[in-house]
Write a protein that holds these residues in place. Structure first.
Motif, PDB file in Angstrom:
ATOM      1  N   GLY A  88       0.835  -1.199   0.000  1.00  0.00           N
ATOM      2  CA  GLY A  88       0.000   0.000   0.000  1.00  0.00           C
ATOM      3  C   GLY A  88       0.863   1.239   0.000  1.00  0.00           C
ATOM      4  O   GLY A  88       2.096   1.160  -0.009  1.00  0.00           O
ATOM      5  N   ALA A  89       0.213   2.407  -0.010  1.00  0.00           N
ATOM      6  CA  ALA A  89       0.967   3.661  -0.016  1.00  0.00           C
ATOM      7  C   ALA A  89       1.702   3.836   1.304  1.00  0.00           C
ATOM      8  O   ALA A  89       1.168   3.530   2.377  1.00  0.00           O
ATOM      9  CB  ALA A  89       0.014   4.813  -0.241  1.00  0.00           C
ATOM     10  N   LEU A  90       2.948   4.256   1.188  1.00  0.00           N
ATOM     11  CA  LEU A  90       3.760   4.487   2.390  1.00  0.00           C
ATOM     12  C   LEU A  90       3.912   5.988   2.607  1.00  0.00           C
ATOM     13  O   LEU A  90       3.784   6.775   1.672  1.00  0.00           O
ATOM     14  CB  LEU A  90       5.142   3.844   2.209  1.00  0.00           C
ATOM     15  N   GLN A  91       4.218   6.374   3.826  1.00  0.00           N
ATOM     16  CA  GLN A  91       4.432   7.796   4.147  1.00  0.00           C
ATOM     17  C   GLN A  91       5.914   8.062   4.308  1.00  0.00           C
ATOM     18  O   GLN A  91       6.606   7.309   5.006  1.00  0.00           O
ATOM     19  CB  GLN A  91       3.754   8.133   5.494  1.00  0.00           C
ATOM     20  N   LEU A  92       6.382   9.102   3.639  1.00  0.00           N
ATOM     21  CA  LEU A  92       7.792   9.442   3.778  1.00  0.00           C
ATOM     22  C   LEU A  92       7.897  10.784   4.506  1.00  0.00           C
ATOM     23  O   LEU A  92       7.199  11.735   4.149  1.00  0.00           O
ATOM     24  CB  LEU A  92       8.431   9.548   2.395  1.00  0.00           C
ATOM     25  N   ALA A  93       8.732  10.831   5.543  1.00  0.00           N
ATOM     26  CA  ALA A  93       8.916  12.092   6.266  1.00  0.00           C
ATOM     27  C   ALA A  93      10.392  12.488   6.238  1.00  0.00           C
ATOM     28  O   ALA A  93      11.269  11.630   6.365  1.00  0.00           O
ATOM     29  CB  ALA A  93       8.450  11.927   7.705  1.00  0.00           C
ATOM     30  N   VAL A  94      10.634  13.760   6.022  1.00  0.00           N
ATOM     31  CA  VAL A  94      12.021  14.259   6.016  1.00  0.00           C
ATOM     32  C   VAL A  94      12.145  15.284   7.129  1.00  0.00           C
ATOM     33  O   VAL A  94      11.416  16.265   7.165  1.00  0.00           O
ATOM     34  CB  VAL A  94      12.367  14.937   4.666  1.00  0.00           C
ATOM     35  N   ASP A 109       0.017   1.557   9.041  1.00  0.00           N
ATOM     36  CA  ASP A 109      -0.184   1.404  10.491  1.00  0.00           C
ATOM     37  C   ASP A 109       0.788   2.246  11.308  1.00  0.00           C
ATOM     38  O   ASP A 109       0.861   2.119  12.528  1.00  0.00           O
ATOM     39  CB  ASP A 109      -0.018  -0.077  10.890  1.00  0.00           C
ATOM     40  N   GLY A 110       1.582   3.054  10.639  1.00  0.00           N
ATOM     41  CA  GLY A 110       2.554   3.898  11.347  1.00  0.00           C
ATOM     42  C   GLY A 110       3.820   3.161  11.727  1.00  0.00           C
ATOM     43  O   GLY A 110       4.654   3.671  12.493  1.00  0.00           O
ATOM     44  N   VAL A 111       4.003   1.969  11.176  1.00  0.00           N
ATOM     45  CA  VAL A 111       5.209   1.193  11.497  1.00  0.00           C
ATOM     46  C   VAL A 111       6.336   1.632  10.556  1.00  0.00           C
ATOM     47  O   VAL A 111       6.136   1.735   9.342  1.00  0.00           O
ATOM     48  CB  VAL A 111       4.956  -0.325  11.334  1.00  0.00           C
ATOM     49  N   CYS A 112       7.478   1.886  11.149  1.00  0.00           N
ATOM     50  CA  CYS A 112       8.631   2.344  10.357  1.00  0.00           C
ATOM     51  C   CYS A 112       9.182   1.178   9.530  1.00  0.00           C
ATOM     52  O   CYS A 112       9.577   0.154  10.085  1.00  0.00           O
ATOM     53  CB  CYS A 112       9.694   2.896  11.304  1.00  0.00           C
ATOM     54  N   VAL A 113       9.199   1.337   8.184  1.00  0.00           N
ATOM     55  CA  VAL A 113       9.726   0.261   7.336  1.00  0.00           C
ATOM     56  C   VAL A 113      11.105   0.612   6.782  1.00  0.00           C
ATOM     57  O   VAL A 113      11.820  -0.245   6.271  1.00  0.00           O
ATOM     58  CB  VAL A 113       8.765  -0.064   6.164  1.00  0.00           C
ATOM     59  N   PHE A 114      11.477   1.857   6.864  1.00  0.00           N
ATOM     60  CA  PHE A 114      12.800   2.268   6.376  1.00  0.00           C
ATOM     61  C   PHE A 114      13.183   3.584   7.042  1.00  0.00           C
ATOM     62  O   PHE A 114      12.350   4.467   7.210  1.00  0.00           O
ATOM     63  CB  PHE A 114      12.753   2.451   4.845  1.00  0.00           C
ATOM     64  N   LYS A 115      14.466   3.692   7.400  1.00  0.00           N
ATOM     65  CA  LYS A 115      14.914   4.928   8.056  1.00  0.00           C
ATOM     66  C   LYS A 115      16.378   5.138   7.702  1.00  0.00           C
ATOM     67  O   LYS A 115      17.169   4.177   7.698  1.00  0.00           O
ATOM     68  CB  LYS A 115      14.756   4.769   9.573  1.00  0.00           C
ATOM     69  N   CYS A 116      16.750   6.346   7.394  1.00  0.00           N
ATOM     70  CA  CYS A 116      18.182   6.615   7.180  1.00  0.00           C
ATOM     71  C   CYS A 116      18.473   8.093   7.396  1.00  0.00           C
ATOM     72  O   CYS A 116      17.564   8.920   7.437  1.00  0.00           O
ATOM     73  CB  CYS A 116      18.631   6.185   5.781  1.00  0.00           C
ATOM     74  N   LEU A 117      19.761   8.393   7.526  1.00  0.00           N
ATOM     75  CA  LEU A 117      20.223   9.763   7.706  1.00  0.00           C
ATOM     76  C   LEU A 117      20.951  10.156   6.415  1.00  0.00           C
ATOM     77  O   LEU A 117      21.879   9.464   5.996  1.00  0.00           O
ATOM     78  CB  LEU A 117      21.203   9.779   8.887  1.00  0.00           C
ATOM     79  N   VAL A 118      20.513  11.222   5.782  1.00  0.00           N
ATOM     80  CA  VAL A 118      21.178  11.647   4.543  1.00  0.00           C
ATOM     81  C   VAL A 118      22.042  12.863   4.848  1.00  0.00           C
ATOM     82  O   VAL A 118      21.544  13.857   5.372  1.00  0.00           O
ATOM     83  CB  VAL A 118      20.129  12.011   3.460  1.00  0.00           C
ATOM     84  N   ASN A 119      23.341  12.753   4.581  1.00  0.00           N
ATOM     85  CA  ASN A 119      24.212  13.913   4.783  1.00  0.00           C
ATOM     86  C   ASN A 119      25.069  14.137   3.539  1.00  0.00           C
ATOM     87  O   ASN A 119      24.818  13.542   2.492  1.00  0.00           O
ATOM     88  CB  ASN A 119      25.075  13.754   6.045  1.00  0.00           C
ATOM     89  N   ARG A 120      26.087  14.964   3.655  1.00  0.00           N
ATOM     90  CA  ARG A 120      26.919  15.308   2.493  1.00  0.00           C
ATOM     91  C   ARG A 120      27.559  14.081   1.855  1.00  0.00           C
ATOM     92  O   ARG A 120      27.865  14.074   0.678  1.00  0.00           O
ATOM     93  CB  ARG A 120      28.038  16.268   2.906  1.00  0.00           C
TER      94      ARG A 120
END
Ligand code: SAH
Length: 511
Positions: A88-94, A109-120
């Motif tokens: 289904g559609a996922l929510q992406l937050a920055v 369901d608000g469950v985190c399926v992917f997480k990362c830190l983007v830097n230089r």
């Protein structure tokens, strides 16, 4: 201020016959070239010409063995099994932070399926029109947006975070990255450093200014801002300096270091690679030396870096050069004016290989008139005594150079058409023993700064005895240069003219 005969176009100087001063001027140029040599014009202070004379680049061929996967937009839309088909559609937050962005993807369901830190340092790229591939170690995540515009908003947010760290320095805040890259690539070339070193008037005057004021250098700590080859640092050591910090932002710093070592001066000169706005010195200094002048004095905006360096200067420390005078005067030069119009008249043609170009003629005229002209001229074209504007490097702040307004009132000394304003500058080294001047005036031997002329779009007629008043406004831009605005009016008749020019894009006319 000491008298300097023939330097400026004051009333006294103008009373000398111009033809004589011109011949003195030419003969002094011939002297400088040395016996038996053909006089060569000084090469231009090239950075402003860099668009024209591209700095040489080394292109090294790199070869790899790869596998290729071609992915069409259709495949990205669903053909490729990128995610489970019933996802289904996922929510992406920055969440943008100081120097990085927190990217989180959650399911319905608000469950985190992917997480990362983007830097230089994060590797990411666009795939197709609306997807992005983020690579973290051995894994990659492909995120597909609903539209290209959603993708763009996301990508801009990431770019802002990734650039944030750089924006902390005063230099980076006021400079576009592309401009800085081109600028320092240019000064990274030994040939460009050589060009400046070979400007005899420039280098010999710096040498004299430093050595004749040796007591200001003896056992002192010196900062050389933008040391290039390091030549001024060597002069400071010759004058007795105890320690010199030589700061250089371009890759020529490594060559300066080689020269320091091969001249056995590693104990005296410390080359620091970086921008003056970003580096740290081990101690405060007694004297700052630098050669930060560009065309029309202000081009390159390096004067601001020179002023910035005062944060390392002890109270009562010295600035070498100490101040600069920019001179301006109205000139008459029908030929130059017509030349500009003829260049633009290319676009006047109604049948260029069957194409009517004339709708672009006025745009072409505007473009050509926006170019300040770099060359030299016979001083007889000048129609009034100069107006002078001083920048005192001991007192001025960086911000004072963001907007420089020079009001003028010229007393016309001859009747005729005024086609524009001519500019040049002098710098003064006020030492404890002597004051030494470096002049780029048209009455003095030619330097690689030449002189600069700005045309008026419409020439103004004025009679001897009338006054021309107005102002020149320099507004700093992020391309390490200035937008120049000129307005001028003949007070007695009300005739008015002006122009807006782009100092970053001069026209090099010297033949
Ligand atoms: N001092 C040398 C070079 C002068 S040209 C000489 O007199 O021959 C100016 C030099 O300053 C260039 O090499 C340029 O790369 C450097 N420069 C310009 N802005 C700088 C900055 N903000 N920090 C450090 N170096 C800078």
């Amino acid at each position: 201020m000491p008298e300097r005969a023939g330097r400026c176009l004051c009333g006294t100087c103008l009373s000398v016959k111009p033809s004589r001063r011109l011949s003195l001027f030419l003969s002094s140029l011939a002297r400088r070239a040395g016996p038996g040599k053909q006089r060569q014009p000084p090469e231009l202070r090239g950075w402003a010409a860099a668009g024209i004379m591209a700095a040489p680049q080394q292109h090294q061929l790199l070869q790899y063995s790869v596998k290729l996967l071609l992915v069409s937009e259709e495949q990205l839309r669903g053909g490729l099994q990128l995610a489970s088909p019933n996802q289904g559609a996922l929510q992406l937050a920055v969440q943008p932070g100081e120097e990085d962005a927190d990217v989180t993807v959650t399911d319905a369901d608000g469950v985190c399926v992917f997480k990362c830190l983007v830097n230089r340092d994060t590797e990411y790229c666009r795939v197709g029109k609306e997807s992005v591939l983020i690579t973290l170690g051995y894994n990659s995540a492909l995120l597909q947006f609903k539209s290209h515009s959603e993708y763009s908003t996301f990508s801009n947010a990431l770019k802002r975070c990734r650039n944030q760290k750089k924006e902390h320095s005063v230099f980076n805040q006021r400079t576009e990255e592309a401009s800085a890259a081109q600028y320092f690539q240019f000064y990274g070339c030994l040939s460009q450093q050589q060009n400046m070193m070979q400007d005899f008037v420039r280098t010999a005057t710096y040498h004299r200014a430093i050595l004749q004021n040796h007591i200001d250098f003896k056992d002192k700590v010196v900062l050389d801002v933008g040391c290039g080859s390091g030549i001024l640092s060597f002069f400071a050591v010759q004058a007795g300096a105890r320690k010199v910090y030589a700061v250089e932002a371009s890759s020529v710093a490594k060559y300066a270091e080689i020269l320091v070592r091969s001249n056995n001066l590693s104990d005296k000169i410390m080359v620091l690679s970086g921008k003056i706005e970003e580096i740290s010195l081990p101690e405060n200094v007694d004297v700052v030396i630098s050669e930060p002048m560009g065309y029309m004095l202000f081009n390159e905006r390096m004067l601001e870096s020179y002023l910035h360096s005062k944060k390392w200067l002890k109270s009562n420390g010295m600035m070498f050069p100490t101040f600069s005078d920019i001179h301006l005067a109205p000139f008459s030069d029908e030929q130059l004016y017509m030349e500009h119009y003829s260049r633009a008249n290319f676009w006047y043609q109604q049948c260029f290989y069957g194409v009517n170009l004339s709708s672009l003629r006025s745009a072409a005229v505007d473009e050509y008139f926006r170019q300040p002209i770099v060359d030299t001229f016979d001083i007889r074209i000048l129609m009034a005594r100069t107006v002078k504007y001083t920048v005192n490097f001991t007192e001025a702040e960086e911000e004072d150079l963001h907007r420089v307004e020079i009001p003028f009132v010229f007393q016309m000394m001859q009747s005729g058409l005024i086609h524009g304003l001519a500019f040049w500058f002098d710098v003064a080294f006020v030492g404890s023993l002597v004051t030494v001047w470096l002049s780029t005036a048209p009455t003095e031997p030619l330097t690689h700064w030449y002189q600069v002329r700005c045309l008026l779009q419409t020439p103004l007629f004025a009679k001897e005895g009338e006054t021309l008043s107005g102002k020149v406004l320099f507004v700093a831009n992020k391309r390490q240069s200035y937008d120049i605005q000129i307005v001028a009016v003949v007070d007695q008749t009300g005739f008015k003219s002006g122009n807006i020019l782009d100092l970053k894009n001069p026209f090099f006319r010297y033949a």
